[in-house]
Motif scaffolding. Sequence first.
Motif, short mmCIF file in Angstrom:
data_model
loop_
_atom_site.label_atom_id
_atom_site.label_comp_id
_atom_site.label_asym_id
_atom_site.label_seq_id
_atom_site.Cartn_x
_atom_site.Cartn_y
_atom_site.Cartn_z
N ARG A 77 0.82 -1.22 0.00
CA ARG A 77 0.00 0.00 0.00
C ARG A 77 0.86 1.27 0.00
NH1 ARG A 77 -5.14 1.79 1.40
NH2 ARG A 77 -5.84 -0.38 1.61
N GLU A 78 1.90 1.28 0.82
CA GLU A 78 2.71 2.50 0.95
C GLU A 78 3.52 2.80 -0.30
OE1 GLU A 78 4.87 -0.92 3.12
OE2 GLU A 78 2.81 -0.15 2.93
N ASP A 79 3.59 1.86 -1.23
CA ASP A 79 4.35 2.07 -2.46
C ASP A 79 3.49 2.52 -3.63
OD1 ASP A 79 6.73 1.34 -1.21
OD2 ASP A 79 6.41 -0.79 -1.62
N TRP A 80 2.20 2.72 -3.41
CA TRP A 80 1.30 3.14 -4.49
C TRP A 80 1.16 4.65 -4.57
CZ3 TRP A 80 -1.05 0.50 -8.35
CH2 TRP A 80 -1.04 -0.89 -8.28
N LEU A 81 1.02 5.15 -5.78
CA LEU A 81 0.57 6.51 -6.05
C LEU A 81 -0.83 6.37 -6.64
CD1 LEU A 81 0.80 9.56 -6.41
CD2 LEU A 81 2.09 9.16 -8.55
N ASP A 82 -1.84 6.63 -5.83
CA ASP A 82 -3.23 6.39 -6.24
C ASP A 82 -3.81 7.66 -6.86
OD1 ASP A 82 -5.79 5.55 -6.64
OD2 ASP A 82 -6.31 5.33 -4.52
N LEU A 83 -3.94 7.64 -8.18
CA LEU A 83 -4.53 8.76 -8.92
C LEU A 83 -5.87 8.34 -9.54
CD1 LEU A 83 -1.35 10.03 -10.84
CD2 LEU A 83 -2.19 10.71 -8.57
N SER A 84 -6.50 7.33 -8.96
CA SER A 84 -7.67 6.73 -9.60
C SER A 84 -8.98 7.42 -9.26
CB SER A 84 -7.78 5.25 -9.20
OG SER A 84 -8.08 5.11 -7.83
N SER A 85 -8.99 8.34 -8.32
CA SER A 85 -10.23 9.03 -7.96
C SER A 85 -10.05 10.53 -8.06
CB SER A 85 -10.69 8.64 -6.55
OG SER A 85 -9.73 9.03 -5.60
N GLY A 86 -11.14 11.24 -8.25
CA GLY A 86 -11.09 12.69 -8.38
C GLY A 86 -11.26 13.39 -7.05
N ILE A 87 -10.54 12.94 -6.06
CA ILE A 87 -10.62 13.49 -4.71
C ILE A 87 -9.37 14.31 -4.44
CG2 ILE A 87 -10.71 12.91 -2.25
CD1 ILE A 87 -12.06 10.25 -3.13
N ALA A 88 -9.53 15.51 -3.88
CA ALA A 88 -8.37 16.34 -3.57
C ALA A 88 -7.40 15.55 -2.69
CB ALA A 88 -8.82 17.61 -2.86
N PRO A 89 -6.11 15.53 -3.03
CA PRO A 89 -5.15 14.73 -2.26
C PRO A 89 -4.69 15.38 -0.97
CG PRO A 89 -4.03 15.81 -4.08
CD PRO A 89 -5.50 16.14 -4.23
N TRP A 90 -5.22 16.57 -0.67
CA TRP A 90 -4.88 17.25 0.59
C TRP A 90 -6.14 17.32 1.44
CZ3 TRP A 90 -4.46 19.75 -4.22
CH2 TRP A 90 -3.21 19.61 -4.84
N SER A 91 -6.18 16.53 2.48
CA SER A 91 -7.36 16.47 3.34
C SER A 91 -7.35 17.61 4.35
CB SER A 91 -7.40 15.13 4.08
OG SER A 91 -7.46 14.06 3.17
N TYR A 92 -8.54 18.16 4.61
CA TYR A 92 -8.68 19.15 5.67
C TYR A 92 -8.35 18.53 7.01
CZ TYR A 92 -10.77 23.09 3.16
OH TYR A 92 -10.98 24.17 2.35
N ALA A 93 -7.86 19.35 7.93
CA ALA A 93 -7.56 18.87 9.27
C ALA A 93 -8.85 18.42 9.97
CB ALA A 93 -6.89 19.97 10.08
N ILE A 94 -8.77 17.34 10.71
CA ILE A 94 -9.92 16.83 11.44
C ILE A 94 -10.05 17.60 12.75
CG2 ILE A 94 -11.01 14.81 12.46
CD1 ILE A 94 -10.63 14.63 9.44
N PRO A 95 -11.18 18.26 12.99
CA PRO A 95 -11.35 18.99 14.26
C PRO A 95 -11.50 18.02 15.42
CG PRO A 95 -13.43 18.93 13.06
CD PRO A 95 -12.40 18.32 12.16
N GLU A 96 -11.35 18.54 16.61
CA GLU A 96 -11.59 17.71 17.80
C GLU A 96 -13.06 17.33 17.84
OE1 GLU A 96 -11.25 17.92 22.69
OE2 GLU A 96 -10.43 19.53 21.45
N ILE A 97 -13.34 16.04 17.99
CA ILE A 97 -14.71 15.56 18.03
C ILE A 97 -15.06 15.27 19.49
CG2 ILE A 97 -16.34 13.83 17.21
CD1 ILE A 97 -15.16 15.45 14.95
N PRO A 98 -15.98 16.00 20.10
CA PRO A 98 -16.31 15.76 21.52
C PRO A 98 -16.99 14.41 21.71
CG PRO A 98 -17.82 17.36 20.54
CD PRO A 98 -16.74 17.12 19.53
N LEU A 99 -16.85 13.87 22.89
CA LEU A 99 -17.40 12.55 23.20
C LEU A 99 -18.90 12.49 22.95
CD1 LEU A 99 -17.06 9.69 24.30
CD2 LEU A 99 -17.31 10.64 26.62
N ARG A 100 -19.61 13.58 23.20
CA ARG A 100 -21.07 13.57 23.04
C ARG A 100 -21.46 13.23 21.60
NH1 ARG A 100 -22.03 18.20 20.29
NH2 ARG A 100 -20.58 19.95 20.63
N ALA A 101 -20.61 13.58 20.61
CA ALA A 101 -20.94 13.27 19.22
C ALA A 101 -20.94 11.78 18.97
CB ALA A 101 -19.94 13.96 18.28
#
Length: 330
Positions: free
Chosen positions: A19-43
């Motif tokens: 897996r770590e040796d692949w360059l996956d260009l097969s989907s039209g998804i931006a390759p830079w993901s937004y930072a994940i915010p803190e998710i409170p336990l209540r969610a």
Amino acid sequence: MLEHGGRLQRAIQHYGIAREDWLDLSSGIAPWSYAIPEIPLRAWARLPETDDGLEQAASAYYGAESLLPVAGSQAAIQALPQLRGRSKVGVLSPCYAEHAEGWRRAGHELIELREDQVEQQLDSLDVLVVVNPNNPTGRLVPAEQLLDWHARLASRGGWLLVDEAFMDNTPQHSIAAHADRPGLIVLRSFGKFFGLAGVRLGFALAERALLLQLAELLGPWTVSGPTRILGQACLLDTAAHQQQIIRCTEASQRLARVLGAAGFAPTGGCDLFQYLVSDQALRLHEFMARRGILLRLFTAPLSLRFGLPASDQDFQRLEQAFNDYRKEHP
């Protein structure tokens, strides 16, 4: 189930490349993901609340008065055909194959149309489906044309369904602000632009009465609590939106130059992918895959879609693979 991009696990097994040796260009998804915010336990601990601000954040982001969060726009694609009696449905093709499949599976009469056939067929249709910008060709139908088609359909109780999954990079071309008009439905995908397809979030934009029908069909709690918090944080981060638009545009233009320099000038594309129709598509897809570069292959017509490389290193790897290909296939 239909074929889609992003099937990396299958490629890992088929080609024996880690897996770590692949360059996956097969989907039209931006390759830079937004930072994940803190998710409170209540969610995680409570059932999702629908008055937590997600709808308001999405309304501001899309410029739409009424919308419904869904578990990815795919959920709406599958459900909407169930909200009409048997209809004659035109799908502007080639496009994302789940649209035609959804209407066909629900028992509607389906015809797949080229853009130059719409004018001749429109007055015989009950529903017209358009992906804009189109996936995989990148073709963008002008807003004025779409609104004209909508007016003609709506005058007879028809629908225009516009899938704007790849529109976030070019919001000036969106018709989301008009989605409160009867008979106009706009779908938006969250995961592609924000680089977070795994959270499964999308939005249906339409008049309120139709959204109530769709909500009733889909049932309660279709979007998880953590997803609602994450989605709201991303939609409100306006500074990051502009940064994402700029780097997607630059990467897409660079990708087009790489393809052109390799002798494969793109046939189409948008700011999240480039598209190539070529009789060498099958051979090129296999050549790249054996070097750990996964592309999306289409057979009608024979073509490839290239997602965006994320870094200089990824671009250099793609360029080197093209150089190797030219040596083997001069």
